[in-house]
Structure formats: C-alpha cells, structure tokens
Enzyme design. Structure first.
Site, short mmCIF file in Angstrom:
data_model
loop_
_atom_site.label_atom_id
_atom_site.label_comp_id
_atom_site.label_asym_id
_atom_site.label_seq_id
_atom_site.Cartn_x
_atom_site.Cartn_y
_atom_site.Cartn_z
CE LYS A 7 -1.52 2.93 2.84
NZ LYS A 7 -1.52 4.13 2.00
CD GLU A 13 14.23 2.33 8.70
OE1 GLU A 13 14.70 3.43 9.05
OE2 GLU A 13 14.75 1.25 9.01
CB CYS A 69 13.65 10.25 6.19
SG CYS A 69 14.56 9.21 5.07
CD GLU A 106 10.41 14.24 9.66
OE1 GLU A 106 9.30 13.76 9.99
OE2 GLU A 106 11.28 13.61 9.06
P1 NAD Z 1 2.80 9.16 6.93
O1 NAD Z 1 3.23 8.64 8.25
O2 NAD Z 1 1.70 10.13 6.88
O3 NAD Z 1 2.35 7.94 5.98
C1 NAD Z 1 3.21 6.87 5.66
C2 NAD Z 1 2.37 5.71 5.14
O4 NAD Z 1 1.60 5.18 6.23
C3 NAD Z 1 1.34 6.10 4.07
O5 NAD Z 1 1.23 5.07 3.13
C4 NAD Z 1 0.07 6.24 4.88
O6 NAD Z 1 -1.11 6.07 4.11
C5 NAD Z 1 0.23 5.11 5.88
N1 NAD Z 1 -0.55 5.26 7.10
C6 NAD Z 1 -0.95 6.41 7.72
N2 NAD Z 1 -1.65 6.11 8.83
C7 NAD Z 1 -1.69 4.76 8.92
C8 NAD Z 1 -2.26 3.85 9.84
N3 NAD Z 1 -2.93 4.26 10.92
N4 NAD Z 1 -2.09 2.52 9.63
C9 NAD Z 1 -1.40 2.07 8.57
N5 NAD Z 1 -0.85 2.88 7.64
C10 NAD Z 1 -0.98 4.21 7.82
O7 NAD Z 1 4.12 9.71 6.25
P2 NAD Z 1 4.30 10.49 4.88
O8 NAD Z 1 3.77 11.88 5.05
O9 NAD Z 1 3.80 9.67 3.74
O10 NAD Z 1 5.92 10.53 4.76
C11 NAD Z 1 6.70 11.45 5.43
C12 NAD Z 1 7.29 10.85 6.68
O11 NAD Z 1 8.04 9.68 6.35
C13 NAD Z 1 8.29 11.78 7.35
O12 NAD Z 1 8.10 11.77 8.74
C14 NAD Z 1 9.65 11.16 7.00
O13 NAD Z 1 10.69 11.45 7.91
C15 NAD Z 1 9.31 9.73 6.98
N6 NAD Z 1 10.31 8.98 6.23
C16 NAD Z 1 11.22 8.22 6.92
C17 NAD Z 1 12.21 7.52 6.24
C18 NAD Z 1 13.21 6.66 6.98
O14 NAD Z 1 13.78 5.80 6.36
N7 NAD Z 1 13.42 6.86 8.25
C19 NAD Z 1 12.28 7.60 4.85
C20 NAD Z 1 11.34 8.41 4.18
C21 NAD Z 1 10.35 9.09 4.88
#
Ligand code: NAD
Length: 519
Positions: free
Chosen positions: A191, A266, A300, A401
């Site tokens: 997903k 992550e 990230c 962040e």
């Molecule tokens: P997000 O947390 O909003 O969403 C990430 C994913 O999780 C999406 O597919 C979303 O639909 C899904 N999701 C959201 N709520 C959920 C739930 N309750 N249950 C299951 N799935 C759920 O993040 P984003 O805005 O898409 O991405 C940005 C974030 O990702 C930033 O905080 C960034 O630091 C982080 N990030 C971390 C890394 C790493 O390797 N540490 C790499 C890239 C991005």
C-alpha cells in the site's frame, strides 16, 4: 494473469485526461469493492490530475491477503535463485523505463528530474543487489558440542508481508522493502502513499511484467486509516514494514505489538550537519545546500539543522544564504530548476506554519519564509528555501521535523558542544561532521547517536549496499538495505542433525557430570 499491454493501459493517462487505475490482486487489475476512487495531483500545478485510484478498504485488503496467502506455499518453495532471476528482470525493466518513471515521479510528487532519476536508480541498484542475495541468503553452520551431530541455522520466509510506504521516495522506498521480501520467499501486500499512487503503480507494472506469479505481489491503494490499518489488523499478515512519520509508526508498531506481529519502522528525522572551525567551509556550504534543499527538504535524512562553530558562523552563514537565494524554484521537469514544489497543500501549510513558529520563537529569518503564489507558482505548492539563524537548540524549529525546504543554523563553541547539540533531539537517523582533524572525525563516528554518520559529506546520499535506518524515535531497531534487509523478512530456523545413532544430551553428556562422579 494480466498481459503486458493490458497492464500498461493502467499506467498511462492520456495527456490532459486523467485515467482511473485499479488495484492489482491475485494477478488481476480490479476496482475497489466500493467503486470509490481518489485523485493524485501534480504539486507544481494542482489543476493537473495525474490519475484516479481505487479507494480501498478492509474488503479489498482481505482479497489481497487471501491472494497472498494462497500464493505463499508455491512461492516459498520456489528456489531463491529463481526468485532472484525475476528480480533481475525487474531491474532490467526499470532500467528501460527509467526516464518514463522519473518523469512521472516529477509530475506526481515534484522532485526535480535529476533526483527522480536517482530515485529510480536506487530501485535498479536494489533489484540487482537483492537478486544477488538469491544465491546467498546466508545461514550459519556451527560445530556441535556433541560428536556426530551437525548444527546449522537457515533462513525461512516469514509469510505474507505488508508494505506501507510514504510519498517522498515513491520508487526507491517500496523497492527497499518489496525486493528483499520477495527474494526471501514472502508474498506481499503493498500500500503506497495516496500522493504517489501512480509511481507505485508503475513499479507494480514492472513486477507484473517481470513475471512474478499471481498473488505474489498485490497492490491496494487507499488511505492509511482504512486501507493501511486493515493490512496491519489482518492476522494472516505476519510482518509489517512501514516508512512514515513517527506518529504513524508508533500507532502501527503499538498495534503490531498487541498482535505479536513483526514490525519494522523507518520514521522521522531531525538530521544535522556539524561544521567545525577547521572545516573546509566551501565544501560544507555545498553539503548544507544539497542536504537542506534537495527534494525540497522532504527527505527523512534532510539536513534540517546546521551546527556551526562560532569562529566560522558568519562566514558560513553568509555563503549559505547567498547560495540559497540563487536557487531556482520551479517545475522539476525544467532541467535548470534546483528546487521543486512540496508534495501537497497541507504539507505547504504545515511548513509555512513552522516558519511562523520560528519567528515567534525569536529565530532570525535569514532568507525565504514565504509561500509563492504569483505567475507560474499560482497553482502549485511552492515554498521558498528558508534559513533561520541564531537558533537555540531547544526551539521547536530545531527539534521537530518540518519536512520542507527549511533549515536552521545553530552556533556552538566547541566540538563537544556540537556533538551534544547534534545528539539532542528525539531522532537519530543521519548526522554529519565537517572537519579536517582525523581524531575528531573518528570521535564523531563514535559519539554521534544516529544510524548513519557522514564525514565531510551531507546527511543525504545513502547507498543501497549498507544498512539504512535510525536510532531513538527514528526506528525500532531494524535496518533496510544492505544484507541486513534480509533480517527483516526472514525467520531463523535452527536445525540439529544427530547421526550418532544414540541419544545424546546437550549440556548434560558434556558438562553434566561432576568432577567427583568422574573419578
Ligand atoms: P505518513 O506517516 O503520513 O504515511 C506513511 C504511510 O503510512 C502512508 O502510506 C500512509 O497512508 C500510511 N498510514 C498512515 N496512517 C496509517 C495507519 N494508521 N495505519 C497504517 N498505515 C498508515 O508519512 P508520509 O507523510 O507519507 O511521509 C513522510 C514521513 O516519512 C516523514 O516523517 C519522514 O521522515 C518519513 N520517512 C522516513 C524515512 C526513513 O527511512 N526513516 C524515509 C522516508 C520518509
């Protein structure tokens, strides 16, 4: 099974006309059971609709998990070198479609074309690297303490794996999860983030074309709460690999804990570049510029803090501000553009909200700070690259962040203070040290609390052959990429083969007799 042509029809909206795309479940492209859809937009021009995608819910996820479960027995018994051959094919297909996918990525999430090509290249590298793992998947053989007994441990797939990804690396991040999961013999329910559903679909198309059997890779699009959480909740999904914000990761990991399910997270970061008084300042400015404003700061690993020795603070900050002012903003498909839009309106507002917070906290706005609304920017999500000076380590803009083109400059008086400030957030993904002193460089490698450390290079730029991930609130101890990624997607099975022909008792036959009894 969908044919190549049928499959590709789902990827290409005709120019100016957005198509409706489907989920991919059990080897077929299917609509969401509800029939509902959502749209993905071009952040450089929100009038440009990339496509409409299935708004999936628990019933769609159930169908995807049914398919993944059904495909599992045959897939896990398929020899790993053959599984790997399919990954090699996927790598080759990604190479041939690299430009097309990169251009779609620019259109869908805004990063500039060079970076989008890099994103696809990361997936190509990962495909070939993980294909190599298909002929290794190293186990262990160790001597037994008993005679005529063989002791070994082998890796086995976990089962059905749920892969949940963010929008900022729409091809690379899914590949870091899906490719090792597949080569290890798991089946996948994938997903992606709704903002980058089209990129994800192109990746799935590649996997379909590479020949993964029906049910081995399943694709459902939809929101986190309904679609993502349904994957987490399904007891047949034995492991979840998620990249996203710390808030979402905590929620998902908490639920996985209750369900006794493996989960690898992550999550967020607040990375820092440290610039010491002996640093090569121009090199550090190059690094900070790229680290802070590459991908419009939506990495990230973005350098969202720069910690500078007071003796070089003014020189560094003057140079960085001048270089930042010269950055060209615009549509990432224009090869001259340095910084593209941010991913969507709510992200844009959240970033600008932090600018207001920074001003209220008493930080000095050195450049940028505004949302752009004129001319070419009128229908997009553009935020000026922004630098705050005189920032105190405990200000919110130095702790939280922001995930946008904003960085903060913090002055310190010593190397030790730089390390303390760099370590002084809840996150621990990527930290960097600019110094010419080899002792300090090694001290930094030892003392910086992060999963990734760079010396004389910015906080971004990880390569796929080393472990990737963070400590503290950035993750829960797992690592992606490198051979370590295989650990996320395999279970260890210890195996003892006793060919002595008699009952042998470990610990007892060898050490169970007291010295007195021996005599
Ligand atoms: P997000 O947390 O909003 O969403 C990430 C994913 O999780 C999406 O597919 C979303 O639909 C899904 N999701 C959201 N709520 C959920 C739930 N309750 N249950 C299951 N799935 C759920 O993040 P984003 O805005 O898409 O991405 C940005 C974030 O990702 C930033 O905080 C960034 O630091 C982080 N990030 C971390 C890394 C790493 O390797 N540490 C790499 C890239 C991005």
């Amino acid at each position: 099974m969908t044919t190549k042509t049928e499959s590709r029809e789902h990827a290409h909206g005709k120019t100016g006309m957005a198509q409706t795309h489907m989920n991919y479940i059990d080897g077929r492209w299917v609509k969401a059971k509800s029939g509902e859809t959502f749209a993905s937009y071009n952040p450089a021009n929100l009038k440009d609709v990339i496509g409409h995608f299935a708004l999936s819910g628990p019933e769609d996820v159930k169908a995807a998990v049914d398919a993944a479960e059904k495909a599992l027995p045959a897939w896990r018994r398929t020899p790993a070198p053959f599984r790997a051959e399919l990954l090699s094919k996927a790598g080759h297909l990604l190479e041939t479609r690299k430009e097309e996918i990169a251009r779609t990525m620019v259109r869908e999430m805004g990063k500039v074309i060079k970076e989008a090509r890099g994103d696809v290249q990361e997936a190509i590298d990962m495909a070939y690297f993980m294909a190599g793992e298909g002929r290794r998947l190293m186990g262990q053989t160790v001597p037994s303490e008993l005679p005529n007994k063989f002791a070994m441990a082998i890796r086995q797939p976990i089962g059905v794996v749920g892969v949940i990804t963010p929008w900022n690396f729409p091809i690379a991040i899914p590949s870091w999860k899906i490719f090792p999961a597949l080569v290890a013999g798991n089946t996948v329910v994938f997903k992606p983030a709704t903002d980058t559903a089209m990129c994800a679909l192109l990746l799935v198309e590649v996997l379909v074309e590479a020949g993964f059997p029906p049910g081995v890779v399943n694709f459902v699009t939809g929101g986190g709460g309904k679609c993502g959480m349904a994957i987490v909740e399904d007891p047949r999904v034995r492991a979840i690999s998620i990249t996203g914000s710390t808030e979402v990761g905590r929620q998902v990991a908490g639920r996985c804990g209750e369900l006794m399910k493996r989960v690898s997270c992550e999550l967020g970061g607040k990375n820092a570049i440290c610039v010491m008084e002996d640093a090569e300042i121009d090199l550090a400015v190059d690094g900070a510029l790229w680290g802070a404003f590459g991908t419009a700061g939506q990495r990230c690993t973005a350098a969202s803090r720069v910690i500078i020795h007071k003796d070089r603070y003014k020189e560094f900050s003057d140079k960085l501000v001048a270089r930042t002012r010269a950055l060209k903003l615009g549509n990432g498909l224009d090869a001259d553009v340095d910084v593209g839009p941010v991913v969507n309106k709510s992200q844009l507002e959240s970033i600008n909200g932090y600018v207001e917070i920074g001003k209220k906290e008493g930080a000095k706005l050195l450049c940028g700070g505004n949302i752009l609304t004129d001319g070419d920017f009128a229908h997009g999500c553009f935020h000026e690259p922004t630098i705050f000076g005189d920032v105190k380590p405990n200000m919110r803009i130095a702790q939280e962040e922001i995930f946008g083109p904003v960085t903060v400059l913090i002055q310190v008086s010593s190397f030790e203070e730089a390390i303390e400030v760099a370590n002084g957030t809840q996150y621990g993904l990527s930290l960097s040290m600019y110094t010419q002193d080899v002792n300090r460089a090694f001290m930094a490698m030892q003392e910086l609390e992060s999963g990734i450390v760079y010396i004389n290079a910015p906080t971004i730029g990880a390569e796929i052959q080393l472990p990737f991930g963070g400590v503290k609130q950035t993750g829960n101890g797992h690592r992606e990429a490198g051979t370590t990624a295989i650990d996320q997607f395999t279970e260890w099975k210890a195996i003892y083969v006793d060919y002595s022909g008699r009952l042998q008792k470990a610990q007892i036959d060898t050490h169970g007799v007291s010295p007195a009894e021996k005599e």
